[in-house]
Enzyme design. Structure first.
Site, PDB file in Angstrom:
ATOM      1  N   MET A 219      -5.629  15.213 -13.798  1.00  0.00           N
ATOM      2  CA  MET A 219      -4.279  15.666 -13.518  1.00  0.00           C
ATOM      3  C   MET A 219      -3.244  14.672 -14.037  1.00  0.00           C
ATOM      4  O   MET A 219      -2.344  15.026 -14.784  1.00  0.00           O
ATOM      5  CB  MET A 219      -4.103  15.874 -12.011  1.00  0.00           C
ATOM      6  CG  MET A 219      -2.787  16.519 -11.604  1.00  0.00           C
ATOM      7  SD  MET A 219      -2.646  16.666  -9.806  1.00  0.00           S
ATOM      8  CE  MET A 219      -4.152  17.535  -9.399  1.00  0.00           C
TER       9      MET A 219
ATOM     10  N   PRO B 113       0.064   9.592 -18.567  1.00  0.00           N
ATOM     11  CA  PRO B 113       0.915   8.394 -18.649  1.00  0.00           C
ATOM     12  C   PRO B 113       2.331   8.616 -18.146  1.00  0.00           C
ATOM     13  O   PRO B 113       2.943   7.714 -17.578  1.00  0.00           O
ATOM     14  CB  PRO B 113       0.887   8.065 -20.149  1.00  0.00           C
ATOM     15  CG  PRO B 113      -0.441   8.562 -20.613  1.00  0.00           C
ATOM     16  CD  PRO B 113      -0.698   9.804 -19.823  1.00  0.00           C
TER      17      PRO B 113
ATOM     18  N   ALA C 277       3.154  11.380 -16.120  1.00  0.00           N
ATOM     19  CA  ALA C 277       3.111  12.402 -15.070  1.00  0.00           C
ATOM     20  C   ALA C 277       2.080  12.014 -14.016  1.00  0.00           C
ATOM     21  O   ALA C 277       0.876  12.133 -14.253  1.00  0.00           O
ATOM     22  CB  ALA C 277       2.771  13.767 -15.657  1.00  0.00           C
ATOM     23  N   GLY C 278       2.593  11.549 -12.883  1.00  0.00           N
ATOM     24  CA  GLY C 278       1.715  11.236 -11.764  1.00  0.00           C
ATOM     25  C   GLY C 278       1.937  12.243 -10.657  1.00  0.00           C
ATOM     26  O   GLY C 278       1.448  13.367 -10.689  1.00  0.00           O
TER      27      GLY C 278
ATOM     28  N   GLU D 235      -8.034  17.447   0.467  1.00  0.00           N
ATOM     29  CA  GLU D 235      -8.049  16.189  -0.288  1.00  0.00           C
ATOM     30  C   GLU D 235      -7.433  15.051   0.511  1.00  0.00           C
ATOM     31  O   GLU D 235      -7.991  13.942   0.583  1.00  0.00           O
ATOM     32  CB  GLU D 235      -7.280  16.371  -1.598  1.00  0.00           C
ATOM     33  CG  GLU D 235      -7.133  15.103  -2.413  1.00  0.00           C
ATOM     34  CD  GLU D 235      -6.312  15.290  -3.670  1.00  0.00           C
ATOM     35  OE1 GLU D 235      -6.065  14.280  -4.366  1.00  0.00           O
ATOM     36  OE2 GLU D 235      -5.914  16.440  -3.965  1.00  0.00           O
TER      37      GLU D 235
ATOM     38  N   GLN E 274      -6.789 -17.592  21.621  1.00  0.00           N
ATOM     39  CA  GLN E 274      -6.020 -16.457  22.135  1.00  0.00           C
ATOM     40  C   GLN E 274      -5.437 -15.612  21.017  1.00  0.00           C
ATOM     41  O   GLN E 274      -5.441 -14.381  21.079  1.00  0.00           O
ATOM     42  CB  GLN E 274      -4.895 -16.956  23.054  1.00  0.00           C
ATOM     43  CG  GLN E 274      -4.137 -15.816  23.739  1.00  0.00           C
ATOM     44  CD  GLN E 274      -2.965 -16.315  24.565  1.00  0.00           C
ATOM     45  OE1 GLN E 274      -2.017 -16.861  24.008  1.00  0.00           O
ATOM     46  NE2 GLN E 274      -3.048 -16.145  25.880  1.00  0.00           N
TER      47      GLN E 274
ATOM     48  N   LEU F 115      -7.715 -13.706   9.377  1.00  0.00           N
ATOM     49  CA  LEU F 115      -8.664 -14.297  10.323  1.00  0.00           C
ATOM     50  C   LEU F 115      -9.844 -14.945   9.604  1.00  0.00           C
ATOM     51  O   LEU F 115     -10.494 -15.846  10.158  1.00  0.00           O
ATOM     52  CB  LEU F 115      -9.170 -13.241  11.306  1.00  0.00           C
ATOM     53  CG  LEU F 115      -8.162 -12.784  12.367  1.00  0.00           C
ATOM     54  CD1 LEU F 115      -8.760 -11.691  13.230  1.00  0.00           C
ATOM     55  CD2 LEU F 115      -7.714 -13.967  13.241  1.00  0.00           C
TER      56      LEU F 115
ATOM     57  N   GLY G 288      -9.433 -18.877   4.152  1.00  0.00           N
ATOM     58  CA  GLY G 288      -9.662 -18.943   2.716  1.00  0.00           C
ATOM     59  C   GLY G 288     -10.800 -18.053   2.262  1.00  0.00           C
ATOM     60  O   GLY G 288     -10.768 -17.505   1.147  1.00  0.00           O
TER      61      GLY G 288
ATOM     62  N   GLU H  53       5.687   7.903  -0.674  1.00  0.00           N
ATOM     63  CA  GLU H  53       7.008   8.528  -0.784  1.00  0.00           C
ATOM     64  C   GLU H  53       6.904  10.055  -0.873  1.00  0.00           C
ATOM     65  O   GLU H  53       7.703  10.781  -0.272  1.00  0.00           O
ATOM     66  CB  GLU H  53       7.745   7.963  -2.011  1.00  0.00           C
ATOM     67  CG  GLU H  53       8.128   6.494  -1.895  1.00  0.00           C
ATOM     68  CD  GLU H  53       6.954   5.540  -2.002  1.00  0.00           C
ATOM     69  OE1 GLU H  53       7.046   4.418  -1.474  1.00  0.00           O
ATOM     70  OE2 GLU H  53       5.922   5.910  -2.611  1.00  0.00           O
TER      71      GLU H  53
END
Length: 382
Positions: free
Chosen positions: A128, A131, A133-134, A247, A284, A342, A345, A372
């Site tokens: 669908m 480039p 058209a999203g 979907e 805590q 949590l 690194g 959006e």
């Protein structure tokens, strides 16, 4: 024992199916995930194996080669994959392809293609996005012109999930005929049958490293009338809109699975991670952050379960599905970000599950309709 987030609709038969899925994922996918991420795709063999044990197209009727189940079976597969951070194979897109055939295909198309999709003999994709058209389909430039006894399909697509491995692609194209006045149609392209079909780059993404997201090209591909989904031109937009709730609920459910998996692996980590001589979970702040996660997960599970009951009853509307997709994808990104924090690194390391989940989560707010667009849809009923 940490919190469990079991679906309210889980029964004995579904538990058995869930166990089958777990065995398959743990033996056939988890051990090979690192290699798939390095390669950029999972390969065709895993699709054939998944089809052989019956975990593809589980909600497609038996008479068309499917599992004869319902959305709960799909949910268990996608949640189980989410728990493990498995994003290379995309059965969600594969299932959506199957539902396009089930809901809109001719009888001949359904009997021909659905059994092959269920067996994993054909990997399905939906072409669908382009480039330019999203989310805005008005920008689609891929064209289908009439040849009298068929069509010529030309154009290009990008960001196509399962694109590199795809053997069956549903292509959205604008009709280049006066009588159709630029309306959209969906065309069926078996990739191995057309010399004009080619796969471009496997796109380098910041996440979903094992997912073969690709560019696709269609150069004057000759198609017959049997290759037009449903047999009538100009029905593409209607076909698209009809299947959006399915979907978007799949995407929302995938988000829930990833959140549950991230939470579980984080609880395990903080129980064993020593900080100033004590397990991190005794701090805590750690317990409070985990408490917020539990609350989010309980609400998320209730929301998804309600949506699943609605889709089973044929009552899931576009606005509710869009709200589920919007909120779940947002919460997925927030919760997994806390999990990374949590881990310290180590959470930023690719070999840690939460690190991969963090990178994979971001696109959930983009594909299947951006945040959006979801807000625009929801706000129409205000």
């Amino acid at each position: 024992m940490t919190y469990q987030f079991k679906p309210a609709w889980l029964d004995e038969d579904l538990v058995t199916y869930q166990q089958t899925v777990a065995r398959f994922l743990d033996t056939e996918m988890v051990p090979h995930d690192e290699a798939s991420r390095a390669r950029g795709h999972v390969g065709h063999d895993i699709w054939r194996k998944a089809g052989k044990i019956g975990i593809l197209c589980t909600d497609i009727p038996v008479e068309y080669g499917g599992g004869g189940g319902d959305f709960r079976h799909e949910a268990l597969l996608h949640e189980s994959m989410g728990h493990r951070g498995l994003t290379g194979m995309s059965p969600s897109v594969h299932s959506i392809v199957a539902h396009y055939f089930l809901n809109h295909g001719t009888e001949e198309q359904k009997t021909h293609y659905l059994p092959k999709l269920a067996r994993g003999e054909l990997v399905g994709a939906i072409a669908m996005s382009e480039p330019d058209a999203g989310s805005d389909l008005r920008g689609i430039r891929t064209r289908a012109s009439s040849t009298g006894d068929g069509f010529k399909l030309s154009g290009s697509k990008t960001f196509i999930t399962n694109g590199y491995l795809a053997e069956l692609v549903l292509v959205f194209a604008r009709m280049d005929t006066p009588e159709d006045n630029g309306r959209f149609s969906v065309f069926i392209v078996e990739t191995k049958k057309h010399k004009g079909f080619s796969v471009g780059n496997r796109l380098k993404k910041i996440g979903l490293k094992a997912q073969d997201t690709s560019e696709l090209f269609f150069d004057d591909i000759s198609l017959g009338t049997k290759d037009l989904l449903g047999g009538n031109p100009g029905q593409g937009l209607y076909q698209l809109m009809a299947d959006l709730p399915y979907e978007r609920l799949l995407i929302a459910d995938m988000a829930l699975g990833a959140m549950e998996g991230a939470y579980q692996t984080t609880v395990e980590y903080v129980r064993h991670r020593m900080v100033f001589g004590k397990p991190l979970i005794e701090k805590q702040n750690t317990r409070f952050v985990l408490a917020e996660m539990v609350t989010t997960l309980k609400v998320a599970r209730a929301f998804i379960d309600d949506c699943i009951q609605k889709i089973l009853a044929g009552r899931l509307d576009t606005e509710t599905a869009s709200a589920a997709k919007l909120w779940m994808a947002q919460q997925q990104n927030i919760l997994i970000d806390h999990c990374v924090q949590l881990h310290g690194g180590y959470g930023f390391m690719d070999e840690y599950l939460v690190g991969r989940m963090f990178s994979d989560a971001r696109v959930q707010r983009i594909y299947g309709g951006t945040d959006e667009i979801m807000k625009e849809i929801i706000s129409r009923k205000l």
